[in-house]
Design a protein around this motif. Sequence first.
Motif, PDB file in Angstrom:
ATOM      1  N   UNK A   1     -10.527 -36.014   0.483  1.00 26.89           N
ATOM      2  CA  UNK A   1      -9.402 -35.634   1.324  1.00 26.89           C
ATOM      3  C   UNK A   1      -8.116 -36.253   0.803  1.00 26.89           C
ATOM      4  N   UNK A   2      -7.014 -35.598   1.115  1.00 29.04           N
ATOM      5  CA  UNK A   2      -5.696 -36.098   0.701  1.00 29.04           C
ATOM      6  C   UNK A   2      -5.362 -37.370   1.453  1.00 29.04           C
ATOM      7  N   UNK A   3      -4.610 -38.294   0.819  1.00 29.68           N
ATOM      8  CA  UNK A   3      -4.195 -39.508   1.522  1.00 29.68           C
ATOM      9  C   UNK A   3      -3.316 -39.168   2.724  1.00 29.68           C
ATOM     10  N   UNK A   4      -3.406 -39.981   3.756  1.00 26.27           N
ATOM     11  CA  UNK A   4      -2.616 -39.797   4.969  1.00 26.27           C
ATOM     12  C   UNK A   4      -1.630 -40.951   5.063  1.00 26.27           C
ATOM     13  N   UNK A   5      -0.378 -40.620   5.365  1.00 30.03           N
ATOM     14  CA  UNK A   5       0.649 -41.645   5.554  1.00 30.03           C
ATOM     15  C   UNK A   5       1.001 -41.682   7.038  1.00 30.03           C
ATOM     16  N   UNK A   6       0.797 -42.848   7.646  1.00 25.78           N
ATOM     17  CA  UNK A   6       0.942 -43.028   9.087  1.00 25.78           C
ATOM     18  C   UNK A   6       2.070 -44.007   9.370  1.00 25.78           C
ATOM     19  N   UNK A   7       2.938 -43.687  10.306  1.00 29.69           N
ATOM     20  CA  UNK A   7       3.907 -44.654  10.806  1.00 29.69           C
ATOM     21  C   UNK A   7       3.361 -45.182  12.116  1.00 29.69           C
ATOM     22  N   UNK A   8       3.206 -46.501  12.205  1.00 31.21           N
ATOM     23  CA  UNK A   8       2.756 -47.132  13.439  1.00 31.21           C
ATOM     24  C   UNK A   8       3.939 -47.859  14.054  1.00 31.21           C
ATOM     25  N   UNK A   9       4.361 -47.416  15.221  1.00 29.96           N
ATOM     26  CA  UNK A   9       5.442 -48.089  15.952  1.00 29.96           C
ATOM     27  C   UNK A   9       4.824 -49.326  16.595  1.00 29.96           C
ATOM     28  N   UNK A  10       5.314 -50.506  16.203  1.00 28.80           N
ATOM     29  CA  UNK A  10       4.674 -51.748  16.641  1.00 28.80           C
ATOM     30  C   UNK A  10       5.687 -52.707  17.239  1.00 28.80           C
ATOM     31  N   UNK A  11       5.459 -53.072  18.510  1.00 24.52           N
ATOM     32  CA  UNK A  11       6.358 -54.018  19.183  1.00 24.52           C
ATOM     33  C   UNK A  11       5.637 -55.276  19.669  1.00 24.52           C
TER      34      UNK A  11
END
Length: 164
Positions: free
Chosen positions: A2-12
């Motif tokens: 599978x293709x790589x996945x780029x994830x943005x995690x909003x973290x506070x």
Amino acid sequence: MTAPVKVLIAYDGTESAQRAVKYASKVLAQGRETEAVVVTAWESTIHQAARLSAMSGVAGAGAAETALTRETDVVHTEAKQTNAEGVELARAAGFTARGELVEVATTVWTAIIGASDAENVDVIVTGSRGTTGLKALWHSSVSEHVLRGCKRPVMIVPSGVPEL
């Protein structure tokens, strides 16, 4: 493969953000190459003072502006620490992770969306505190605004969700 996945995690640093990292790992990172950009939005002390000043009708905080820099702003220092915690949590959950601080110019949710565009991520992950009723009317949800204002898939992990 599978293709790589780029994830943005909003973290506070909240419990809901920590839960979102764990859920994202279980749903998005298992069995595939996944890069997580852990984003912590921060608002400078000067910007906070100016915003509160404008809301109260009192003159601005411009005098302090010359003495305060990012390096001396306690809010920036705390944001760096929070972000580092989120990066470590994401790595422990199985992501290839790096951190990014984004300065809030208007709202937290626009900063998150702007970061998702700059990073060209495949999906945004955020927690939700699950505020309802009158409290929800007074305190608008960042996750809801991200969902409504973004042109990317958004994974919202609500509060109260049991561990996977």
